[in-house]
Design a protein around this motif. Structure first.
Motif: not given
Ligand SMILES: Cc1ncc(C[n+]2csc(CCOP(=O)(O)OP(=O)(O)O)c2C)c(N)n1
Lengths: 271, 372
Positions: A50-54, A68-70, A95-97, A99-101, A123-129, B87-89
């Motif tokens: 999840i994210g702009c790139s995703s 899902t994210h990560g 962030g996807d790869s 942090a959460i992933g 270098s930033i979380y794009g999708m969440t601004s 639960q998430e997935n």
């Molecule tokens: C479990 C979960 N936590 C938080 C979010 C909110 N969220 C969506 S995209 C994102 C960060 C994306 O950042 P990055 O991976 O760097 O991708 P970018 O948008 O910069 O391409 C977050 C925190 C979510 N979708 N799911």
């Protein structure tokens, strides 16, 4: 060779990315790599988190899986393992790869499963601004680091090498030919490959950090990216505000699906 | 029939999965479910199936979905803490309509709780644990043999309704050893994944009627489509159009609720002349059976209603059998199925609950009946 339009879902355009975003540059190099290596459109699966790139897979005419994210690598591991004939590419953000992933990345590297991962590192979380990610440089501004980021940043490529990925390289959206070359090498590596593509996010990283627009940010990449060889001749001080690009690791090791195939061959039919 | 064998509920679950044609298992070790992973690690390669131990339950659930998209019948197993991580997935599988089986061998919670003690505290988590509106299919076996049967059924329902199906085992049934006959192949129904007869050009992965599904074409077979956890239209691509969103989200519930009669399963014992009905499921139903016998010896007219599908609940059957009778719901939680029974019967009911890590004894239910 065609320009690759037949690999795009043109009816899904316009894409969601901001003007000047680097995601299109990376995506187009992924497509050209697929084209040049003549991967079968029907056997190629593109997975993302999840994210702009995703969001990239949605525009690409393959079997595509936006998870899902990560978790993209975990889904991709199941897919590839269950049908090793599939060619699997993972597109993910920093962030996807990282942090959460991060844990899934470490273990995909460790298994050396034949998946090519392209990290869109803006270098930033794009999708969440514009909140800081584990790859936001220390001191940079983000919406959640209004006084400057106090976190230490980490070097994702070195992490991938240490965790056991068998092909690891980093370059930027400025160095497009090199980017395509690295992606192709990752795709050809029978094992887990990580290509860290440093990209620019003028909207959420560039503006807040007064780096200018897309062109200025691309020039910044050109001025701050140092090839491995050149870096060896520079002092720590000279390297302080630079980052290193190039191939960090390229060493084949037994691939995970092949090891399991061997295990099946040895046990199949046993009672 | 093969000759009877002594095994645990967890082992019977594995044999059920193998009988159903499991092609992929991903999991992370946790008591009291670990035997499922251990036995599958041994058996899967022998049948050309895929076993993988992932780095956690989040990734186990993800890999299970990935494998299902590759065309394999896929399963994962866990217990409370891991079920929380899944639960998430699990929600992703609901949304993307990816068939898979998720086993939760329930232990005492919350949190790490009592890892080796039985409980039935995850009934509502199975129903509502993942965010957003959706329906759930969850089955709860009460014996080792039923653990086999329910697992076969879970795979069938997952494929038929393109949905995750949860098996709510509990530590009692999971670790209980009984002598069972493993039925011969051909004596039970095994449903293969439905195949589309549309061409790749015509195929739309979500172009389904309110009460049904579109067969899921495996990745890599020439059908190129998009799967996302974002709300999507009939083609599978993200949509924010209210009418399309409404249709999609309602369908996640209606495709199951409109087929409740096909899905639900229950058993009744001595209900015909009964004035008191015990409702019990899973491991607790064993005690309830004994209670019923003790009560009958005393001349008390006690029957047992045992749902096998907890979700959807066998609502009609319960009304037929228990409406306006004295109803006692016995369960190893503080009254989760009791809430559903109250909702369905719209009458006062009595409860026997236990959450101390010990099973409910037959005497404890009998005491309730006798007003001790
Ligand atoms: C479990 C979960 N936590 C938080 C979010 C909110 N969220 C969506 S995209 C994102 C960060 C994306 O950042 P990055 O991976 O760097 O991708 P970018 O948008 O910069 O391409 C977050 C925190 C979510 N979708 N799911």
């Amino acid at each position: 060779m065609s320009n690759g339009r037949e690999l795009l879902r043109l009816n899904k355009m316009p894409h969601i990315w901001c003007p000047g975003c680097g995601n299109g540059i990376i995506t187009s190099q992924v497509l050209r790599a697929i084209q040049e290596l003549e991967w079968d459109q029907d056997k190629t699966v593109i997975v993302s988190g999840i994210g702009c790139s995703s969001r990239a897979p949605g525009y690409l005419d393959f079997s595509t899986l936006h998870t899902t994210h990560g978790r993209a690598l975990a889904f991709a591991t199941g897919l590839k393992y269950a049908n090793p004939e599939l060619k699997v590419i993972v597109l993910t953000g920093d962030g996807d790869s990282a942090a959460i992933g991060g844990n899934h990345l470490i273990h995909a590297c460790r298994r050396n499963i034949d998946i090519t991962t392209i990290v869109f590192n803006n270098s930033i979380y794009g999708m969440t601004s514009g909140q800081y990610s584990p790859l936001t440089p220390t001191g940079s501004l983000a919406t959640t680091a209004p006084y400057g980021n106090i976190d230490r940043t980490f070097d994702l490529s070195q992490l991938a090498v240490a965790a056991g990925a068998t092909y690891v390289a980093r370059t930027t959206t400025y160095h497009t030919n090199q980017l395509r070359d690295f992606i192709k090498k990752g795709m050809q590596n029978k094992g887990f490959s990580v290509i860290e593509a440093v990209t620019h996010c003028p909207t959420y990283f560039g503006r807040r950090n007064r780096m200018g627009g897309a062109v200025e940010m691309l020039n910044w990449q050109k001025d701050h990216a140092v090839p491995i060889r050149a870096a060896e001749r520079l002092s720590e001080e000279e390297l302080a505000d630079k980052f290193i690009i190039g191939e960090f690791h390229n060493k084949p090791e037994p691939e995970y699906c092949e090891r399991y195939a061997q295990l099946i061959a040895n046990t199949k039919g046993q009672e | 029939m093969k000759k009877p064998v002594l095994m645990q509920g967890n082992e019977a679950c594995v044999h059920g999965a193998l009988a159903a044609g499991i092609g992929f298992y991903a999991g992370y070790p946790i008591t009291p479910s670990t035997e499922i992973a251990e036995l599958l690690a041994e058996e899967m390669p022998k049948v050309g199936g895929y076993f993988i131990q992932m780095e956690d339950e989040i990734s186990s659930m993800a890999a299970t979905i990935g494998a299902s998209l590759a065309g394999k019948k896929a399963m994962t197993a866990t217990s409370g803490p891991g079920f929380s991580l899944k639960q998430e997935n699990l929600g992703f599988a609901v949304m993307a309509e990816v068939p898979c089986v998720v086993v939760n061998v329930q232990r005492s919670g919350p949190s790490t709780g009592l890892p080796t003690s039985p409980a039935q505290g995850d009934v509502m988590q199975a129903r509502w644990g993942s965010h957003g509106d959706h329906a759930t299919i969850a089955l709860s076996p009460y014996s080792v043999r039923e653990s086999f049967d329910v697992t076969v059924k879970a795979f069938n329902l997952a494929e038929k309704y393109r949905t995750p199906v949860i098996i709510l085992l509990d530590e009692i049934v999971g670790h209980m050893r009984e002598r069972i006959d493993i039925p011969e192949p051909g004596t039970y129904e095994v449903l293969e994944r439905p195949k589309t007869d549309l061409s790749p050009q015509e195929y739309q992965p979500f172009d389904a009627p309110v009460d049904g599904i579109v067969p899921l074409a495996p990745f890599g077979t020439g059908y190129r489509f998009h799967i996302t956890g974002l709300t999507h239209d009939r083609t599978g691509f993200p949509s924010t159009k209210p009418a399309e969103v409404d249709y999609k989200i309602r369908r996640l519930t209606s495709k199951i609720e409109m087929n409740t009669e096909d899905i639900v399963e229950w058993e009744t014992y001595n209900c015909d002349d009964a004035d008191t009905i015990i409702v019990a499921y899973g491991g607790t139903a064993r005690s309830a059976q004994a209670t019923m016998e003790l009560a009958r010896e005393k001349g008390l007219k006690v029957g047992l209603f045992r749902p096998v599908t907890i979700w959807p609940f066998p609502e009609k059957a319960l009304i037929d059998i228990a409406k306006d009778k004295r109803v006692i719901v016995a369960e190893m939680n503080l009254g989760q199925v009791a809430l559903e029974v109250e909702r369905i019967l719209k009458q006062d009911i009595e409860k026997v609950n236990k959450i101390d890590g010990e099973p409910i004894t037959p005497q404890e239910i009998l005491d309730q009946i006798e007003g001790v």
